[in-house]
Design a protein around this motif. Structure first.
Motif, PDB file in Angstrom:
ATOM      1  N   GLY A  39      45.289  43.563  36.874  1.00 51.64           N
ATOM      2  CA  GLY A  39      44.610  44.289  37.948  1.00 51.64           C
ATOM      3  C   GLY A  39      44.692  45.840  37.959  1.00 51.64           C
ATOM      4  N   VAL A  40      43.366  46.472  38.387  1.00 52.36           N
ATOM      5  CA  VAL A  40      43.449  47.859  38.378  1.00 52.36           C
ATOM      6  C   VAL A  40      43.452  47.924  39.930  1.00 52.36           C
ATOM      7  N   ASN A  41      44.546  49.173  40.107  1.00 53.85           N
ATOM      8  CA  ASN A  41      44.261  49.509  41.577  1.00 53.85           C
ATOM      9  C   ASN A  41      44.442  51.320  41.753  1.00 53.85           C
ATOM     10  N   PHE A  42      44.355  51.598  43.024  1.00 55.58           N
ATOM     11  CA  PHE A  42      44.176  53.069  43.259  1.00 55.58           C
ATOM     12  C   PHE A  42      45.723  53.510  43.079  1.00 55.58           C
ATOM     13  N   LYS A 123      45.171  43.333  46.149  1.00 55.41           N
ATOM     14  CA  LYS A 123      44.120  43.716  46.824  1.00 55.41           C
ATOM     15  C   LYS A 123      44.062  42.668  47.990  1.00 55.41           C
ATOM     16  N   GLY A 124      44.079  41.096  47.671  1.00 61.40           N
ATOM     17  CA  GLY A 124      43.757  40.057  48.783  1.00 61.40           C
ATOM     18  C   GLY A 124      45.002  40.065  49.542  1.00 61.40           C
ATOM     19  N   ARG A 292      35.422  35.197  49.026  1.00 60.47           N
ATOM     20  CA  ARG A 292      35.224  34.998  47.462  1.00 60.47           C
ATOM     21  C   ARG A 292      35.759  36.171  46.833  1.00 60.47           C
ATOM     22  N   ALA A 293      36.265  35.947  45.632  1.00 64.91           N
ATOM     23  CA  ALA A 293      36.926  37.153  45.060  1.00 64.91           C
ATOM     24  C   ALA A 293      36.057  37.159  43.459  1.00 64.91           C
ATOM     25  N   GLU A 294      35.827  38.413  43.088  1.00 64.85           N
ATOM     26  CA  GLU A 294      35.083  38.411  41.689  1.00 64.85           C
ATOM     27  C   GLU A 294      35.636  39.602  40.917  1.00 64.85           C
ATOM     28  N   VAL A 295      35.205  39.496  39.843  1.00 66.95           N
ATOM     29  CA  VAL A 295      35.523  40.506  38.923  1.00 66.95           C
ATOM     30  C   VAL A 295      34.325  41.418  38.798  1.00 66.95           C
ATOM     31  N   ARG A 296      34.227  42.623  38.646  1.00 67.00           N
ATOM     32  CA  ARG A 296      32.901  43.085  38.398  1.00 67.00           C
ATOM     33  C   ARG A 296      33.121  44.273  37.282  1.00 67.00           C
ATOM     34  N   GLN A 297      34.381  44.455  36.832  1.00 63.16           N
ATOM     35  CA  GLN A 297      34.445  45.689  35.531  1.00 63.16           C
ATOM     36  C   GLN A 297      35.564  44.867  35.012  1.00 63.16           C
ATOM     37  N   SER A 317      32.639  49.083  41.531  1.00 62.50           N
ATOM     38  CA  SER A 317      32.604  48.405  42.951  1.00 62.50           C
ATOM     39  C   SER A 317      33.204  47.281  42.735  1.00 62.50           C
ATOM     40  N   GLY A 318      33.937  46.746  43.926  1.00 60.66           N
ATOM     41  CA  GLY A 318      34.698  45.689  43.805  1.00 60.66           C
ATOM     42  C   GLY A 318      35.928  45.773  42.583  1.00 60.66           C
ATOM     43  N   ALA A 319      36.338  44.731  42.232  1.00 60.63           N
ATOM     44  CA  ALA A 319      37.647  44.604  41.599  1.00 60.63           C
ATOM     45  C   ALA A 319      37.499  44.913  39.971  1.00 60.63           C
TER      46      ALA A 319
END
Ligand SMILES: NC(=O)c1ccc[n+]([C@@H]2O[C@H](COP(=O)([O-])OP(=O)(O)OC[C@H]3O[C@@H](n4cnc5c(N)ncnc54)[C@H](OP(=O)(O)O)[C@@H]3O)[C@@H](O)[C@H]2O)c1
Length: 324
Positions: A39-42, A123-124, A292-297, A317-319
């Motif tokens: 995952g990518v996070n700030f 994130k979750g 609902r979780a989704e991958v956007r990039q 946007s999103g994850a």
């Protein structure tokens, strides 16, 4: 040998160097994992830039990932070779293979893909602790969430909806506002165009919100305080626009006996039992379809610098996930 993105010194996205790193066998209590999605996070950008102090040099950032257990050391319980697992730790995930304390691993249920797991472990679980522990949201509460179309934001809107709260979000473009509306938010304010404090006052008919979850920091914190009802809660959990400056406790009195806190996920999952309980709650909500979780990039792991540019440039946007 396997490859990792290694930082020799704090810097911009270009400081991430794709290079070979030494592998070793897991010691007692450890497992070796072959990552399948990261995952990518700030928080990865905070460490990369040096905003957060480095515990060691060179540094490998990356705070959530999923993969397959390749080997375990002595005295490991609960996971075995071949298990699909995921975890969140502050650092160390931007690599193909890693050694990790086995008691940080959560075995994945069949219904959760590796990519989804790699976007929800940090994130979750963050949404889970923020809405159940930091400020336990109940039906009828009004919550304001900044960056509602972000990775944390899209999960938070749905979770607040499931709890019966009124969710007000802010987002940085009409497209992001539309996306947030489709993820549980009752109202979404384009805070680059409109004065979010005035709109929140209108929506709440002057009363203000019970809680503000503010991860934007510098650009929003002062307005966030003005969005709260008397004795409301300011939850500052990030600083995507920069650190908060100029805050004083006296402002909480002036705002109407407000409370404020600055929580971090890792302090809510230190105990194994707490990590398991929070993960079980998260996976149950995902399985039930309430969230609902989704991958956007998606980016190749070696190109994580592009993911950082997009995240810091407000272009995601999103994850987002990195694929090794
Ligand atoms: N304390 C904890 O336990 C914890 C855990 C996880 C995450 N967090 C925090 O939660 C926040 C969200 O993390 P995330 O990984 O899901 O990121 P994200 O929300 O997907 O991305 C950050 C978003 O912040 C908004 N933003 C506003 N001003 C910005 C600016 N000047 N520069 C960049 N972005 C700006 C942008 O959305 P708009 O374009 O819509 O404004 C951007 O898309 C971060 O602050 C992170 O540190 C904290």
């Amino acid at each position: 040998m396997s490859k990792a993105l290694v930082l020799g010194a704090p810097g911009g996205p270009e400081a991430l160097r794709w290079q070979e790193v030494a592998d070793r066998a897991p010691a007692a209590g450890e497992a070796a994992i072959r990552h399948t999605a990261i995952g990518v996070n700030f928080i990865d950008t905070y460490y990369r830039s040096g905003l957060y102090a480095w515990p060691e040099t060179p540094l490998i950032v990356g705070a959530e990932a999923a993969g397959v257990v390749e080997a375990v050391g002595p005295e490991v319980e609960g996971v075995a070779v071949g298990d699909r697992v995921a975890y969140t730790t502050p650092l160390g995930a931007y690599r193909e293979r890693r050694i990790i304390a086995a008691d940080r691993l959560i075995r994945l249920p069949d219904g959760i893909s590796d990519e989804i797991a790699a976007t929800v472990m940090l994130k979750g679980l963050t949404v889970q602790y923020l809405v159940t522990s930091t400020f336990p949201v109940k039906a009828g509460d009004v919550a304001l969430v900044h960056a509602a179309a972000g990775g944390v934001g899209l999960l938070m809107g749905q979770w607040l909806k499931a709890l019966g709260a009124t969710a007000i979000g802010t987002a940085g473009s009409p497209e992001k506002a539309e996306l947030a509306r489709a993820h549980g938010y009752d109202h979404v304010i384009d805070y680059r165009r409109d004065d979010f404090v005035a709109v929140v006052r209108d929506i709440t008919q002057g009363r203000g919100c019970d809680v503000v979850y503010d991860s934007v920091g510098r650009d929003t914190w002062a307005g966030s305080l003005r969005c709260l009802r008397k004795r409301g809660a300011f939850v500052s959990f990030g600083q995507s626009s920069g650190p908060i400056e100029g805050f004083s406790l006296a402002m909480l009195a002036q705002g109407g006996s407000l409370s404020a806190c600055r929580p971090m996920l890792f302090h809510y999952i230190e105990e194994r039992a707490e990590l398991e309980a929070r993960a079980a709650d998260l996976f149950a909500r995902l399985a039930a379809g309430a969230v609902r979780a989704e991958v956007r990039q998606r980016f190749a792991l070696a190109n994580a610098a592009d993911a950082h540019r997009a995240l810091e440039g407000r272009a995601t946007s999103g994850a987002s996930v990195l694929i090794p």
